[in-house]
Write a protein that holds these residues in place. Structure first.
Motif, PDB file in Angstrom:
ATOM      1  N   TYR A 143      -3.302   4.549   2.205  1.00  6.46           N
ATOM      2  CA  TYR A 143      -3.556   4.576   3.638  1.00  6.46           C
ATOM      3  C   TYR A 143      -3.438   5.994   4.196  1.00  6.46           C
ATOM      4  O   TYR A 143      -2.933   6.895   3.536  1.00  6.46           O
ATOM      5  CB  TYR A 143      -2.589   3.641   4.360  1.00  6.46           C
ATOM      6  N   ALA A 144      -3.859   6.150   5.427  1.00  3.90           N
ATOM      7  CA  ALA A 144      -3.789   7.450   6.105  1.00  3.90           C
ATOM      8  C   ALA A 144      -2.363   7.989   6.063  1.00  3.90           C
ATOM      9  O   ALA A 144      -1.401   7.241   6.208  1.00  3.90           O
ATOM     10  CB  ALA A 144      -4.255   7.315   7.545  1.00  3.90           C
ATOM     11  N   ALA A 145      -2.248   9.288   5.823  1.00  5.91           N
ATOM     12  CA  ALA A 145      -0.935   9.926   5.714  1.00  5.91           C
ATOM     13  C   ALA A 145      -0.980  11.277   6.401  1.00  5.91           C
ATOM     14  O   ALA A 145      -1.941  12.022   6.271  1.00  5.91           O
ATOM     15  CB  ALA A 145      -0.571  10.098   4.237  1.00  5.91           C
ATOM     16  N   THR A 146       0.075  11.592   7.123  1.00  4.64           N
ATOM     17  CA  THR A 146       0.141  12.877   7.804  1.00  4.64           C
ATOM     18  C   THR A 146       1.136  13.823   7.153  1.00  4.64           C
ATOM     19  O   THR A 146       1.067  15.017   7.362  1.00  4.64           O
ATOM     20  CB  THR A 146       0.529  12.688   9.282  1.00  4.64           C
ATOM     21  N   GLY A 202       0.828  -1.196   0.000  1.00  3.47           N
ATOM     22  CA  GLY A 202       0.000   0.000   0.000  1.00  3.47           C
ATOM     23  C   GLY A 202       0.862   1.245   0.000  1.00  3.47           C
ATOM     24  O   GLY A 202       2.093   1.161   0.026  1.00  3.47           O
ATOM     25  N   LEU A 203       0.208   2.402  -0.031  1.00  3.36           N
ATOM     26  CA  LEU A 203       0.915   3.676  -0.116  1.00  3.36           C
ATOM     27  C   LEU A 203       0.498   4.591   1.019  1.00  3.36           C
ATOM     28  O   LEU A 203      -0.681   4.678   1.356  1.00  3.36           O
ATOM     29  CB  LEU A 203       0.586   4.363  -1.449  1.00  3.36           C
ATOM     30  N   GLU A 232     -10.319   2.140 -15.232  1.00  5.43           N
ATOM     31  CA  GLU A 232      -9.723   2.307 -13.918  1.00  5.43           C
ATOM     32  C   GLU A 232     -10.820   2.632 -12.912  1.00  5.43           C
ATOM     33  O   GLU A 232     -11.746   3.372 -13.231  1.00  5.43           O
ATOM     34  CB  GLU A 232      -8.711   3.454 -13.984  1.00  5.43           C
ATOM     35  N   MET A 233     -10.713   2.084 -11.701  1.00  4.45           N
ATOM     36  CA  MET A 233     -11.741   2.303 -10.694  1.00  4.45           C
ATOM     37  C   MET A 233     -11.119   2.893  -9.426  1.00  4.45           C
ATOM     38  O   MET A 233     -10.051   2.471  -8.990  1.00  4.45           O
ATOM     39  CB  MET A 233     -12.432   0.984 -10.347  1.00  4.45           C
ATOM     40  N   LEU A 234     -11.822   3.839  -8.849  1.00  3.63           N
ATOM     41  CA  LEU A 234     -11.420   4.467  -7.599  1.00  3.63           C
ATOM     42  C   LEU A 234     -12.489   4.152  -6.558  1.00  3.63           C
ATOM     43  O   LEU A 234     -13.675   4.400  -6.789  1.00  3.63           O
ATOM     44  CB  LEU A 234     -11.293   5.978  -7.796  1.00  3.63           C
ATOM     45  N   VAL A 235     -12.084   3.591  -5.418  1.00  2.00           N
ATOM     46  CA  VAL A 235     -13.013   3.206  -4.360  1.00  2.00           C
ATOM     47  C   VAL A 235     -12.749   4.095  -3.155  1.00  2.00           C
ATOM     48  O   VAL A 235     -11.630   4.139  -2.644  1.00  2.00           O
ATOM     49  CB  VAL A 235     -12.838   1.715  -3.980  1.00  2.00           C
ATOM     50  N   LEU A 236     -13.783   4.799  -2.697  1.00  5.57           N
ATOM     51  CA  LEU A 236     -13.655   5.702  -1.555  1.00  5.57           C
ATOM     52  C   LEU A 236     -14.091   4.972  -0.289  1.00  5.57           C
ATOM     53  O   LEU A 236     -15.253   4.999   0.099  1.00  5.57           O
ATOM     54  CB  LEU A 236     -14.483   6.966  -1.779  1.00  5.57           C
ATOM     55  N   PRO A 295      -5.866  -1.763 -14.672  1.00  2.08           N
ATOM     56  CA  PRO A 295      -5.383  -1.990 -13.309  1.00  2.08           C
ATOM     57  C   PRO A 295      -6.536  -2.323 -12.360  1.00  2.08           C
ATOM     58  O   PRO A 295      -7.678  -1.929 -12.596  1.00  2.08           O
ATOM     59  CB  PRO A 295      -4.742  -0.651 -12.940  1.00  2.08           C
ATOM     60  N   GLN A 296      -6.196  -3.061 -11.294  1.00  2.61           N
ATOM     61  CA  GLN A 296      -7.174  -3.298 -10.240  1.00  2.61           C
ATOM     62  C   GLN A 296      -7.518  -1.949  -9.603  1.00  2.61           C
ATOM     63  O   GLN A 296      -6.822  -0.963  -9.791  1.00  2.61           O
ATOM     64  CB  GLN A 296      -6.594  -4.248  -9.189  1.00  2.61           C
ATOM     65  N   GLU A 297      -8.566  -1.913  -8.812  1.00  3.79           N
ATOM     66  CA  GLU A 297      -9.036  -0.656  -8.238  1.00  3.79           C
ATOM     67  C   GLU A 297      -8.018  -0.044  -7.275  1.00  3.79           C
ATOM     68  O   GLU A 297      -7.172  -0.737  -6.721  1.00  3.79           O
ATOM     69  CB  GLU A 297     -10.373  -0.859  -7.515  1.00  3.79           C
ATOM     70  N   THR A 298      -8.138   1.264  -7.077  1.00  2.00           N
ATOM     71  CA  THR A 298      -7.391   1.983  -6.052  1.00  2.00           C
ATOM     72  C   THR A 298      -8.367   2.265  -4.917  1.00  2.00           C
ATOM     73  O   THR A 298      -9.411   2.883  -5.143  1.00  2.00           O
ATOM     74  CB  THR A 298      -6.815   3.305  -6.601  1.00  2.00           C
ATOM     75  N   ILE A 299      -8.032   1.807  -3.713  1.00  3.10           N
ATOM     76  CA  ILE A 299      -8.896   1.999  -2.555  1.00  3.10           C
ATOM     77  C   ILE A 299      -8.282   3.084  -1.672  1.00  3.10           C
ATOM     78  O   ILE A 299      -7.130   2.960  -1.251  1.00  3.10           O
ATOM     79  CB  ILE A 299      -9.050   0.705  -1.732  1.00  3.10           C
ATOM     80  N   LEU A 300      -9.033   4.142  -1.420  1.00  3.55           N
ATOM     81  CA  LEU A 300      -8.567   5.199  -0.535  1.00  3.55           C
ATOM     82  C   LEU A 300      -9.202   5.024   0.842  1.00  3.55           C
ATOM     83  O   LEU A 300     -10.424   4.966   0.970  1.00  3.55           O
ATOM     84  CB  LEU A 300      -8.930   6.575  -1.093  1.00  3.55           C
ATOM     85  N   TYR A 301      -8.357   4.940   1.859  1.00  3.84           N
ATOM     86  CA  TYR A 301      -8.809   4.834   3.242  1.00  3.84           C
ATOM     87  C   TYR A 301      -8.911   6.235   3.847  1.00  3.84           C
ATOM     88  O   TYR A 301      -8.407   7.205   3.289  1.00  3.84           O
ATOM     89  CB  TYR A 301      -7.836   3.970   4.042  1.00  3.84           C
ATOM     90  N   ASP A 302      -9.535   6.319   5.008  1.00  6.61           N
ATOM     91  CA  ASP A 302      -9.709   7.606   5.667  1.00  6.61           C
ATOM     92  C   ASP A 302      -8.360   8.290   5.881  1.00  6.61           C
ATOM     93  O   ASP A 302      -7.387   7.662   6.281  1.00  6.61           O
ATOM     94  CB  ASP A 302     -10.421   7.409   7.005  1.00  6.61           C
ATOM     95  N   ASN A 303      -8.308   9.584   5.584  1.00  2.77           N
ATOM     96  CA  ASN A 303      -7.114  10.428   5.709  1.00  2.77           C
ATOM     97  C   ASN A 303      -6.012  10.084   4.713  1.00  2.77           C
ATOM     98  O   ASN A 303      -4.853  10.445   4.914  1.00  2.77           O
ATOM     99  CB  ASN A 303      -6.558  10.420   7.138  1.00  2.77           C
ATOM    100  N   ALA A 304      -6.344   9.378   3.641  1.00  2.50           N
ATOM    101  CA  ALA A 304      -5.352   9.078   2.601  1.00  2.50           C
ATOM    102  C   ALA A 304      -4.962  10.360   1.878  1.00  2.50           C
ATOM    103  O   ALA A 304      -5.775  11.283   1.729  1.00  2.50           O
ATOM    104  CB  ALA A 304      -5.927   8.074   1.606  1.00  2.50           C
ATOM    105  N   ARG A 305      -3.724  10.406   1.438  1.00  2.00           N
ATOM    106  CA  ARG A 305      -3.224  11.519   0.625  1.00  2.00           C
ATOM    107  C   ARG A 305      -2.473  10.912  -0.541  1.00  2.00           C
ATOM    108  O   ARG A 305      -1.439  10.281  -0.358  1.00  2.00           O
ATOM    109  CB  ARG A 305      -2.308  12.422   1.443  1.00  2.00           C
ATOM    110  N   LEU A 306      -3.000  11.106  -1.766  1.00  2.00           N
ATOM    111  CA  LEU A 306      -2.418  10.472  -2.941  1.00  2.00           C
ATOM    112  C   LEU A 306      -2.378  11.436  -4.107  1.00  2.00           C
ATOM    113  O   LEU A 306      -3.368  12.103  -4.414  1.00  2.00           O
ATOM    114  CB  LEU A 306      -3.242   9.235  -3.332  1.00  2.00           C
ATOM    115  N   GLY A 307      -1.233  11.499  -4.771  1.00  2.00           N
ATOM    116  CA  GLY A 307      -1.085  12.214  -6.032  1.00  2.00           C
ATOM    117  C   GLY A 307      -0.669  11.203  -7.094  1.00  2.00           C
ATOM    118  O   GLY A 307       0.318  10.485  -6.914  1.00  2.00           O
ATOM    119  N   ARG A 308      -1.451  11.097  -8.147  1.00  2.00           N
ATOM    120  CA  ARG A 308      -1.149  10.126  -9.208  1.00  2.00           C
ATOM    121  C   ARG A 308      -1.212  10.818 -10.555  1.00  2.00           C
ATOM    122  O   ARG A 308      -2.114  11.606 -10.808  1.00  2.00           O
ATOM    123  CB  ARG A 308      -2.153   8.968  -9.148  1.00  2.00           C
TER     124      ARG A 308
END
Length: 196
Positions: free
Chosen positions: A87-90, A57-58, A141-145, A112-125
């Motif tokens: 995952y959550a990132a500070t 994960g990221l 492509e699928m994004l799962v919140l 690609p398989q889905e991207t799952i964003l967890y609470d407090n995730a921070r992602l730049g793609r």
């Protein structure tokens, strides 16, 4: 006397994987860190390239790069082995760069398989496709919140997802999507999905 230990630095995940195909032949394969690429044996009419993030994960400050290049008249299917998890990132956001290049008459299914964003995730793609004018691309492509079925409440995420397709040297598609940090997602009226 005070303990003068330096502040703890968290280990970050880094990885890059690159594949170049000519027909069914691997011309180049490079991989480093947490990024891997493999081509499973298959009787399918075209080869399949599978990318894998071994870190699981990221999170804050992680960096991942995928690159796939298809020479002229080469066809392939490319995917990821499993869902990517944000995952959550500070600190700084996790960063993912995807670079797809298709030569003359090449054909790629990028699935690609889905991207799952967890609470407090921070992602730049950023996903960039450079393709010849007569090349063919299928991109799904699928994004799962969050994972509602698991009882999780997704309250806040930060996402900047930029997709570009350049066909025959000209920009054919630009799709920047931003989900702003600070937006409370557990209130449907407050969801702010912004396309720049």
């Amino acid at each position: 006397m005070l303990d003068a230990r330096p502040p703890q630095t968290m280990q970050r995940s880094r990885g890059a994987a690159a594949v170049r195909l000519a027909g069914r032949r691997i011309v180049d394969l490079r991989q480093s860190g947490a990024a891997k690429a493999f081509l499973p044996r298959s009787h399918a009419p075209v080869p399949e390239v599978v990318f894998l993030n071994t870190s699981g994960g990221l999170t804050a400050g992680d960096r991942l790069e995928w690159r796939l290049e298809l020479d002229a008249a080469t066809a392939a299917v490319a995917t990821t082995q499993t869902a990517e998890r944000g995952y959550a990132a500070t600190g700084d956001p996790a960063r993912v760069v995807v670079d797809l290049r298709l030569g003359a008459g090449a054909a790629l299914d990028w699935l690609p398989q889905e991207t799952i964003l967890y609470d407090n995730a921070r992602l730049g793609r950023r996903t960039r496709v450079e393709m010849a004018a007569d090349a063919r691309l299928v991109w799904a492509e699928m994004l799962v919140l969050g994972r509602v079925a698991m009882g999780e409440q997704l309250a806040e995420v930060s996402l900047h997802d930029r997709r570009e397709i350049h066909r025959g040297g000209r920009l054919a598609l630009l799709e920047p999507v931003r989900l702003a940090r600070g937006v409370k997602l557990n209130h449907p009226e407050a969801i702010a999905l912004i396309t720049d």
